[in-house]
Design an enzyme around this catalytic site. Structure first.
Site, mmCIF file in Angstrom:
data_model
loop_
_atom_site.group_PDB
_atom_site.id
_atom_site.type_symbol
_atom_site.label_atom_id
_atom_site.label_comp_id
_atom_site.label_asym_id
_atom_site.label_seq_id
_atom_site.Cartn_x
_atom_site.Cartn_y
_atom_site.Cartn_z
ATOM 1 N N ASN A 1 0.945 -1.227 -0.172
ATOM 2 C CA ASN A 1 0.051 -0.088 0.061
ATOM 3 C C ASN A 1 1.141 1.306 0.285
ATOM 4 O OD1 ASN A 1 -1.596 1.963 0.502
ATOM 5 N ND2 ASN A 1 -2.361 1.356 2.552
ATOM 6 N N LYS B 1 -0.116 4.272 0.270
ATOM 7 C CA LYS B 1 -0.623 5.111 0.334
ATOM 8 C C LYS B 1 -0.417 6.710 -0.722
ATOM 9 C CE LYS B 1 -0.112 3.136 4.894
ATOM 10 N NZ LYS B 1 -0.133 3.101 6.089
ATOM 11 N N HIS C 1 -9.390 1.081 4.609
ATOM 12 C CA HIS C 1 -8.029 1.270 5.428
ATOM 13 C C HIS C 1 -8.372 2.194 7.129
ATOM 14 C CE1 HIS C 1 -4.408 2.759 6.274
ATOM 15 N NE2 HIS C 1 -3.497 1.579 5.509
ATOM 16 N N GLU D 1 -7.016 4.560 8.150
ATOM 17 C CA GLU D 1 -6.386 6.007 7.487
ATOM 18 C C GLU D 1 -8.097 6.279 6.919
ATOM 19 O OE1 GLU D 1 -2.674 5.790 5.572
ATOM 20 O OE2 GLU D 1 -2.105 4.646 7.737
ATOM 21 N N GLU E 1 -5.505 -5.322 10.473
ATOM 22 C CA GLU E 1 -4.326 -3.758 10.416
ATOM 23 C C GLU E 1 -4.202 -3.274 12.239
ATOM 24 O OE1 GLU E 1 -1.937 -2.581 6.807
ATOM 25 O OE2 GLU E 1 -4.550 -1.924 6.953
ATOM 26 N N GLY F 1 2.344 2.230 11.030
ATOM 27 C CA GLY F 1 3.538 3.684 11.157
ATOM 28 C C GLY F 1 4.068 3.625 11.613
ATOM 29 N N SER G 1 3.415 -2.237 10.072
ATOM 30 C CA SER G 1 5.075 -2.117 10.169
ATOM 31 C C SER G 1 5.781 -3.340 10.323
ATOM 32 C CB SER G 1 5.339 -1.970 11.682
ATOM 33 O OG SER G 1 4.868 -0.500 11.741
#
Ligand code: PGA
Length: 248
Positions: A10, A12, A95, A97, A165, A171, A211
């Site tokens: 991904n 992003k 996701h 985010e 996730e 991250g 991560s």
């Protein structure tokens, strides 16, 4: 039942034609394992570019989002058929985010999943709890509720890959431990089996994200319920290839 190992990258909102060309060339030139499915998700403007550059037979391209309508007055949205038209085969939905920054609800994500699948895209469906939810001991409630919204909406899960996730691991450099991740993956599969059926549950790929890097990927190798990874930051680097090869 053997589940094909799946590694997603991904990107992003990162990259340029130049950097994407370099990443795809790296994948094309590597001798990738024939039994690992690799899916890269560049930003939408580069979907066609990436799809045209890929020559590695096990690599396909995903969009990072799609809408739940096929056309019309929806400024800025991206339709499933447009994603397919430029050569991508998958879409990442749900996701964290997008759940947090764009305020996407479980129901909206379920609706987008339904439309994507019905029109021929595979879906990488992301679920996961925040740190507060984890500390409150509600991880399984959260992920099961996120799954239930989609379970209520679709019946064929053969083109869905679930990405667990944990938000606190994305991250941050703090991946879940293999033991913790395996426990959650096993619980997701068990819940899914109870709701959808044992056969679908045995076939469902549940991948881990948060991560993952070239060094820690192989530490998950003994986890029976971890069928691959969704990789963010490390998918932009040459170590992505190490992750793809981490089961060798
Ligand atoms: P990360 O991101 O690998 O950079 O933690 C994973 C993701 O958001 O899919």
């Amino acid at each position: 039942m053997a589940r094909t190992f799946f590694v997603g990258g991904n990107f992003k909102m990162n990259g340029s034609k130049e950097s994407i060309k370099t990443i795809v060339a790296g994948l094309n030139e590597a001798s990738l394992p024939s039994d690992v499915e690799v899916v890269i998700a560049p930003p939408a403007p580069y979907l066609q570019y990436a799809a045209e550059l890929v020559t590695a037979p096990t690599v396909t391209v995903a969009a990072q989002n799609s809408f739940d309508k096929l056309s019309g007055a929806y400024t800025g949205e991206i339709a499933v058929n447009q994603i397919l038209d430029v050569g991508a085969k998958w879409v990442i939905l749900g996701h964290s985010e997008r759940r947090t920054i764009l305020k996407e609800t479980d129901e909206f994500i379920a609706s987008k999943t339904d439309v994507a699948l019905a029109n021929g895209l595979g879906v990488i469906l992301c679920i996961g709890e925040t740190l507060d939810e984890r500390n409150a001991g509600t991880t399984l409630d959260v992920v099961n509720t996120q799954m239930d919204a989609v379970i209520a909406k679709i019946s064929d899960w053969s083109k869905v890959v679930v990405a667990y996730e944990p938000v606190w691991a994305i991250g941050t450099g703090l991946a879940a431990t293999p033991e913790d991740a395996e426990k959650v993956h096993a619980a997701i599969r068990e819940h899914f089996a109870a709701k959808v059926g044992a056969e679908a549950a045995a076939a469902l790929r549940i991948i881990y994200g948060g991560s993952v890097n070239g060094k820690n990927a192989a530490t998950f190798n003994a986890c029976e319920n971890i069928d691959g990874y969704l990789v963010g930051g490390a998918s932009l680097k040459p170590e992505f290839i190490d992750i793809v090869k981490s089961r060798e």
